[in-house]
Structures are given as structure tokens and as C-alpha cells.
Design an enzyme around this catalytic site. Structure first.
Site, PDB file in Angstrom:
ATOM      1  N   GLU A 125      25.053  13.848  52.850  1.00 17.36           N
ATOM      2  CA  GLU A 125      26.302  14.589  52.677  1.00 17.36           C
ATOM      3  C   GLU A 125      27.438  13.922  53.452  1.00 17.36           C
ATOM      4  O   GLU A 125      28.550  13.765  52.930  1.00 17.36           O
ATOM      5  CB  GLU A 125      26.111  16.042  53.121  1.00 17.36           C
ATOM      6  CG  GLU A 125      25.309  16.885  52.157  1.00 17.36           C
ATOM      7  CD  GLU A 125      23.796  16.635  52.161  1.00 17.36           C
ATOM      8  OE1 GLU A 125      23.108  17.194  51.296  1.00 17.36           O
ATOM      9  OE2 GLU A 125      23.297  15.878  53.026  1.00 17.36           O
ATOM     10  N   ASP A 144      42.609   5.555  45.437  1.00 17.52           N
ATOM     11  CA  ASP A 144      43.167   6.079  44.191  1.00 17.52           C
ATOM     12  C   ASP A 144      44.637   6.460  44.344  1.00 17.52           C
ATOM     13  O   ASP A 144      45.454   6.169  43.473  1.00 17.52           O
ATOM     14  CB  ASP A 144      42.362   7.291  43.724  1.00 17.52           C
ATOM     15  CG  ASP A 144      42.892   7.857  42.426  1.00 17.52           C
ATOM     16  OD1 ASP A 144      43.024   7.088  41.455  1.00 17.52           O
ATOM     17  OD2 ASP A 144      43.181   9.076  42.381  1.00 17.52           O
TER      18      ASP A 144
END
Length: 159
Positions: free
Chosen positions: A114, A128
């Protein structure tokens, strides 16, 4: 060499049976870096990216990824996350942003995957949001920096 736990005697992939394991507090911290140019660093510092708050959005993306890890990694157990935090350290001289993902759970299995997933998605989100300015960014040094809890106990690794 220790036995691989995600395979049965026939060599087939299986989810590890954690039924008999005790519930313990488990913490994992993963770190990673993204190297950008000076213009991107200045824009992040000023909060002037056209897509919005780069670090704020990246923080949320990393936290969301932590919660979805078992959907992405086939043999990970779904976990009820007690705490998740994504922090950033900016190094203006090196034009580098370090993402640090801390995950905590009280469970029978750890949260290393995780934490690693959270840090990767946070860094990918920075990429991005900034790629329109310059695509020449590099994500490096993603690693598990610390973990505690469970049978294997404490682990620490700084690059």
C-alpha cells in the site's frame, strides 16, 4: 532460501492464508523522487500550475491509490487503513520532489504494498500534472524505507 508464500505445492498462485496470524499494529513508509526542471519547481512553489494544486492533487491521488491497492495487486489482502499520509519534501537546488507515503493498519498482514503504491501514484500524478510544461521528468529511488509489525518485525532502509 525461504519458501515463497504466494504459491501452493503445485506452484499455483494463491492468496496467503492469514487466519492464524495475530492482529498487530503495522506501519510502512515508502519514499520516491521525481526530478523536474527549474520551471516546474518554480511553478509548484508558486502554485501557478494551470491544472491546479500539483501537490494537493498528488497527495489525494496517492491516498486513493493506497485504498485501492488490493484491486491493483492481485494477491494483496483488502485492508481497512487506519492512517495514510503523503508528504512532500522539495529540494530546489536538485530540482527534485520526494514523496513519502506512511500507512498504518491494525491487521494480520502488512501495508508495504500500500505504501509503495501510494508513493508511485503520487509521483505519477505530479508527472501528469506537469507534463504539458516538460516531459523530461524522471521518477527514481522508489523504495520501502521502513516497516514495523508482524512476524518479521522492524525493517529500515534509506537510500
Amino acid at each position: 532460501m525461504s519458501k515463497l508464500t504466494h504459491f501452493n505445492e503445485a506452484g499455483e498462485a494463491v492468496m496467503v492464508d492469514v487466519t492464524e496470524k495475530p492482529v498487530t499494529e503495522r506501519i510502512a513508509i515508502a519514499k520516491g523522487n521525481i526530478h523536474v526542471n527549474s520551471e516546474i519547481m518554480a511553478q509548484i512553489k508558486a502554485g501557478s500550475n494551470k491544472k491546479g494544486d500539483v501537490l494537493g492533487v498528488s497527495r489525494l491521488a496517492g491516498i486513493m491509490a493506497v485504498k485501492k491497492t488490493s484491486d491493483l495487486i492481485p494477491l494483496c489482502h483488502p485492508l481497512f487503513i487506519s492512517e495514510c499520509r503523503i508528504d512532500f519534501e522539495l529540494d530546489f537546488e536538485q530540482h527534485m520532489i520526494q514523496a513519502i507515503c506512511t500507512v498504518k493498519v491494525d491487521h494480520k498482514t502488512g501495508v508495504e504494498m500500500e505504501a509503495l503504491t501510494g508513493v508511485n501514484v503520487a509521483l505519477l500524478t505530479i508527472y501528469d500534472m506537469c507534463k504539458a510544461m516538460c516531459k523530461k521528468m524522471t521518477i527514481t529511488d522508489v523504495h520501502l524505507a521502513y516497516k514495523s509489525g508482524g512476524k518479521s518485525g522492524e525493517f529500515s532502509y534509506e537510500k
